[in-house]
Design an enzyme around this catalytic site. Structure first.
Site, PDB file in Angstrom:
ATOM      1  N   LYS A 201       0.863  -1.184   0.000  1.00  0.00           N
ATOM      2  CA  LYS A 201       0.000   0.000   0.000  1.00  0.00           C
ATOM      3  C   LYS A 201       0.896   1.230   0.000  1.00  0.00           C
ATOM      4  O   LYS A 201       1.835   1.334   0.794  1.00  0.00           O
ATOM      5  CB  LYS A 201      -0.853  -0.026   1.260  1.00  0.00           C
TER       6      LYS A 201
HETATM    7  C1  5RP Z   1      -2.555   4.194   8.740  1.00  0.00           C
HETATM    8  C2  5RP Z   1      -3.000   3.466   7.552  1.00  0.00           C
HETATM    9  C3  5RP Z   1      -4.321   3.803   7.036  1.00  0.00           C
HETATM   10  O1  5RP Z   1      -5.035   2.615   6.893  1.00  0.00           O
HETATM   11  C4  5RP Z   1      -4.161   4.496   5.735  1.00  0.00           C
HETATM   12  O2  5RP Z   1      -3.532   5.701   5.907  1.00  0.00           O
HETATM   13  C5  5RP Z   1      -5.447   4.571   4.886  1.00  0.00           C
HETATM   14  O3  5RP Z   1      -6.211   5.520   5.247  1.00  0.00           O
HETATM   15  P1  5RP Z   1      -6.332   6.931   4.542  1.00  0.00           P
HETATM   16  O4  5RP Z   1      -7.024   6.697   3.228  1.00  0.00           O
HETATM   17  O5  5RP Z   1      -7.157   7.687   5.530  1.00  0.00           O
HETATM   18  O6  5RP Z   1      -4.952   7.500   4.330  1.00  0.00           O
HETATM   19  O7  5RP Z   1      -2.326   2.611   7.030  1.00  0.00           O
HETATM   20  O8  5RP Z   1      -1.206   4.277   8.761  1.00  0.00           O
END
Ligand code: 5RP
Length: 292
Positions: A201
């Site tokens: 991610k």
């Molecule tokens: C926190 C994360 C969150 O799940 C991620 O940031 C996704 O959320 P957003 O779309 O609010 O950024 O990994 O560290």
């Protein structure tokens, strides 16, 4: 002779058994359990996913929009492919009969009051198995103060998951002082994949995001980041998919929207329906107006 093996036409000698490649980038050599879990996260029809991220409380407490997960978030779950959350919220709030695949936040330690890269593995693989999760998620802080430890934490989680067929999603964290450009995200995502993450991610960048997805040998999903206007968030999701992302793992741009259900459905239309952002925005507005 016993009758179990009957002579007849049911051997289909002329039909070779198919040996299909697995649909997901870089995942063909994984074992059956890994592939099966990944196929619950990524839709095998298009190789994409809409993950709803609600794990923010693990370091920032009752984040705006997540004050009452039972009331505000549970109604969104039917429109998500996956729920990304902590074990605390899962056990306390998510009904077990809700059969949505779970990606489990498995790292933690510091709060927003401290150095965020000082994370540890915060969950046993045994508990992930007990909870039936489809993957674990862990933060990796490339360029951060505790960079090495966060990378090694990830490799340990990967090793533990490999023992039981549970994939690992590495999350490339962005610190206050870290750069946010394609060069940085190529570095961060590639390191995660090289060291065993099954998918990564990361964040979308306007310039050169297609080089980030191209250089990463496993699927990439994007985080949404800070709340932005709905049309901008939809454009970002569209551009990310268009430039090779396999989906989104989005939180604030959904649950902090003034119509989270509308955003959920609009994001879905982009990721799985190849809808243009303007059309998806119309869908969001229609749902918002219906709810007034
Ligand atoms: C926190 C994360 C969150 O799940 C991620 O940031 C996704 O959320 P957003 O779309 O609010 O950024 O990994 O560290």
């Amino acid at each position: 002779m016993p009758e179990a093996d009957n002579e007849g036409k049911l051997y289909f000698e002329n039909i070779p058994q198919e040996g299909k490649l697995f649909f997901l980038k870089g995942s063909n050599e994984l074992d059956w359990g890994m592939k099966n879990r990944l196929a619950r996260i990524f839709n095998p029809n298009d190789g994409r996913t809409v993950m709803l991220a609600i794990d923010h409380g693990y370091f920032q407490g009752p984040t705006s929009g997540l004050e009452r997960v039972d009331v505000s978030i549970m109604p969104l779950v039917p429109d998500a492919d996956v729920l990304m959350c902590t074990r605390g919220i899962l056990r306390a709030v998510v009904p077990p009969a809700m059969t949505i695949p779970i990606v489990m936040r498995a790292s933690g330690g510091p709060s927003i009051l401290k150095e965020l890269s000082d994370e540890q593995i915060a969950m046993d693989m045994e508990d992930c198995i007990r909870l039936g999760v489809c993957a674990t998620a862990i933060q990796v802080f490339i360029g951060g103060e505790f960079e090495s430890r966060s990378v090694v934490n990830m490799t340990r989680l990967v090793d533990a998951g490999l023992r039981y067929g549970i994939p690992t999603m590495a999350v490339t964290a962005v610190g206050k002082d870290l750069e946010r450009n394609a060069k940085y995200f190529r570095l961060a995502t590639r390191i995660c994949a090289e060291l065993g993450a099954h998918y990564v991610k990361t964040y979308f960048v306007e310039e050169g995001f297609e080089t980030v997805t191209a250089a990463c040998p496993v699927p990439i999903v994007i985080a949404g980041g800070k709340k932005r206007p709905e049309l901008d968030a939809l454009k970002m999701a569209y551009d990310a998919i268009d430039q090779g992302a396999a989906g989104v793992d989005m939180g604030r741009n959904i649950f902090q929207s003034d119509c989270p259900t509308g955003m959920m459905k609009a994001i879905n239309a982009i990721v799985h329906g190849n809808e243009k952002p303007e059309k998806a925005f119309e869908l969001y507005q229609t749902i918002k107006n219906e709810k007034k």
